[in-house]
Scaffold this active site. Structure first.
Site, PDB file in Angstrom:
ATOM      1  N   GLU A 163      16.470 -37.430  29.968  1.00 24.74           N
ATOM      2  CA  GLU A 163      15.697 -36.364  30.631  1.00 24.74           C
ATOM      3  C   GLU A 163      15.019 -36.795  31.928  1.00 24.74           C
ATOM      4  O   GLU A 163      13.772 -36.775  32.017  1.00 24.74           O
ATOM      5  CB  GLU A 163      14.640 -35.802  29.675  1.00 24.74           C
ATOM      6  CG  GLU A 163      15.209 -35.207  28.414  1.00 24.74           C
ATOM      7  CD  GLU A 163      14.189 -34.380  27.629  1.00 24.74           C
ATOM      8  OE1 GLU A 163      13.004 -34.357  28.014  1.00 24.74           O
ATOM      9  OE2 GLU A 163      14.590 -33.741  26.641  1.00 24.74           O
ATOM     10  N   GLU A 191      19.371 -33.938  21.392  1.00 24.03           N
ATOM     11  CA  GLU A 191      18.057 -33.516  20.927  1.00 24.03           C
ATOM     12  C   GLU A 191      18.029 -32.011  20.746  1.00 24.03           C
ATOM     13  O   GLU A 191      18.469 -31.255  21.623  1.00 24.03           O
ATOM     14  CB  GLU A 191      16.932 -33.894  21.907  1.00 24.03           C
ATOM     15  CG  GLU A 191      16.634 -35.374  21.967  1.00 24.03           C
ATOM     16  CD  GLU A 191      15.368 -35.692  22.747  1.00 24.03           C
ATOM     17  OE1 GLU A 191      14.471 -34.821  22.843  1.00 24.03           O
ATOM     18  OE2 GLU A 191      15.292 -36.820  23.263  1.00 24.03           O
TER      19      GLU A 191
HETATM   20  C1  FCB Z   1      12.046 -34.416  24.516  1.00 25.24           C
HETATM   21  C2  FCB Z   1      11.896 -35.927  24.558  1.00 25.24           C
HETATM   22  C3  FCB Z   1      11.632 -36.523  23.202  1.00 25.24           C
HETATM   23  C4  FCB Z   1      10.622 -35.690  22.418  1.00 25.24           C
HETATM   24  C5  FCB Z   1      11.085 -34.240  22.358  1.00 25.24           C
HETATM   25  C6  FCB Z   1      10.170 -33.351  21.562  1.00 25.24           C
HETATM   26  O1  FCB Z   1      11.793 -33.914  25.777  1.00 25.24           O
HETATM   27  O2  FCB Z   1      13.070 -36.506  25.087  1.00 25.24           O
HETATM   28  O3  FCB Z   1      11.200 -37.842  23.376  1.00 25.24           O
HETATM   29  O4  FCB Z   1       9.382 -35.799  23.001  1.00 25.24           O
HETATM   30  O5  FCB Z   1      11.165 -33.754  23.677  1.00 25.24           O
END
Ligand code: FCB
Length: 478
Positions: free
Chosen positions: A208, A389
């Site tokens: 990210e 994620e």
């Molecule tokens: C993302 C992050 C991860 C965690 C999630 C909830 O943006 O990459 O580390 O904080 O959000």
């Protein structure tokens, strides 16, 4: 609401060989957590393609703890979280989920869930306390233990090289605002490819970069706490350059591993049917998505983005001839992180149209995942995708039925995208464990597995039990 607006190489190979990790006893074959046989595949519900990589994600600073052990150097997150007012309750990752010490227990929990894939990150300052130079053998040993333990349990390791924890020693030299940081990262990455590359088949460069730019350098609510739009854009370019240099560094080793970036992306929609809202949506889409996807997958910033806006002058100055080609070095996969959509008005404001969660920025919109995945295929071609994620925080402790409903809907959206021809190869739930949620500290619990804040004891939540069934059936119940 936008998120969290709250408060040298030969030596590397030699070092890796010199400190072979302690061996763990042989593992039994992966099996279920209870004595009950897993349900038959496809009994009632969606069935994913054979070999689909059901997984879970964590990141080093959020779970490991052992912040000052075995020679680990501090990262920007150690510095930032120890400064007053930066995290809720003054929480830090000093102990986090104590994963560093409980790694075998956690590996067994993963095996009992039936995980096919585990996405973790390497703490740059644990393996290179100064960010560069000689490897810290003890720090590297931890990742050998982890990776060997995964392989012994039939779980595929997916290693992220940078999940926000820039070594403080490099921050002191200017960090990501300094162009050299991209090369420092590529050198570190190559040391990891030499050290772990015979065991790790999938590498993710950056986690990210958009969040680093927006929260770390623009609003300053994340480390390193800068509030400078100019610095943010320059850092953003250097992060992308670091990605491209790391891809090249892997190729230079001659190792076979697959590599790509992990980008958080948000499908953008006009909040209403007005032409103004449509225009704003197209503009926001550039910032949220194309600014990251285009350079990585097409080798150029979006047309007009660099020269179009006066505010982009600093990044324009930072881009040197040839940089975009480096950034666009061919990736083998794209790791997609999806949490929320963005709805924008004709005035450029953001509105929320669906329920949110304890994390107020997380607007729950599973269809957004379908839209995002099919859009990537349409605009960027058939690059293999894996979701690294997706998940939500729940306040329901171990009876987290809200998380089950959330994941079921997102798995269904992913399934629809596969049916529509998207090459989606895996889905990693954020997160395996309750952990240190950055500025929110331990106030948000994102794990499938509960971690007691005092004892660090682990307990599977309802979602973990449910996910175990999903994996066993290769798809969620209908
Ligand atoms: C993302 C992050 C991860 C965690 C999630 C909830 O943006 O990459 O580390 O904080 O959000």
């Amino acid at each position: 609401m936008r998120r969290r607006h709250v408060l040298t190489l030969a030596a590397a190979g030699a070092a890796a060989t010199a400190c072979s990790p302690p061996e763990e006893p042989a593992q039994p074959a992966p099996s279920g957590a209870t004595g009950t046989p897993p349900p038959k595949p496809g009994a009632a519900g969606l069935v994913f393609p054979a070999g689909f990589a059901w997984g879970a994600s964590t990141s080093a600073y959020q779970v490991e703890g052992a912040a000052a052990e075995d020679g680990r150097g501090p990262s920007v997150w150690d510095t930032f979280s120890h400064q007053a007012g930066h995290t809720r309750g003054g929480d830090t990752g000093d102990v986090a989920a104590d994963h560093y010490h409980r790694v075998y227990e956690d590996l067994d929990l993963m095996r009992d869930l039936g995980l096919k894939s585990y996405r973790f990150s390497i703490s740059w300052s644990r393996v290179l306390p100064q960010g560069r130079g000689a490897l810290n053998a003890k720090g590297l040993d931890f990742y050998h233990r982890l990776v060997d333990g995964l392989l012994a349990r039939g779980i595929v390791p997916v290693a992220t090289l940078f999940h926000w924890d820039t070594p403080q020693a490099l921050q002191d030299k200017g960090g990501w605002e300094q162009r050299d940081c991209a090369q420092w990262f590529a050198d570190y990455a190559q040391q990891m490819f030499y050290s772990l590359g015979d065991k790790v088949a999938t590498w993710l460069t950056l986690n990210e970069p958009k969040t680093v730019v927006s929260l770390g350098y623009t609003t300053g609510v994340h480390a390193p706490g800068r509030k400078d739009r100019r610095a943010a854009d320059v850092a953003g370019h250097h992060l992308l350059l670091a990605h491209g240099l790391a891809v090249r560094a892997l190729r230079a080793t001659g190792r076979k591993g697959a590599i790509g970036a992990a980008l958080n992306l948000s499908p953008v929609y006009p909040a209403d049917g007005s032409p103004g809202a449509a225009r704003q949506a197209a503009a926001l889409d550039v910032e949220e998505n194309r600014r990251w996807l285009d350079p990585v997958l097409l080798g150029k910033y979006p047309d007009g983005w660099l020269d179009g806006q006066p505010a982009n002058a600093p990044v324009r100055a930072a881009v040197r001839p040839g940089d975009e080609a480096v950034i666009g070095e061919r990736s083998d996969l794209l790791a997609v992180q999806y949490y929320n959509p963005a709805f924008v008005t004709a005035q450029g404001g953001r509105v929320t149209k669906h329920p949110t969660t304890q994390a107020s920025w997380l607007e729950v919109y599973p269809d957004g995942l379908f839209d995002l995945l099919t859009r990537i295929k349409r605009d960027y071609g058939d690059i293999p995708l894996t979701i690294t994620e997706n998940g939500m925080p729940s306040t329901n402790d171990v009876r987290d039925d809200d998380r089950i409903a959330f994941l079921r809907e997102h798995f269904a959206a992913a399934h629809r995208a596969i049916q529509a021809g998207v090459r989606l190869q895996g889905f990693h739930v954020w997160s395996l464990l309750d952990n240190f949620e950055w500025a929110e500290g331990y106030s948000q619990r994102w794990g499938l597995i509960r971690v007691d804040q005092d004892t660090r004891d682990r307990r599977r939540k309802a979602s973990a039990e449910w996910y175990r069934g999903v994996i066993a059936r290769n798809g969620p119940d209908a």
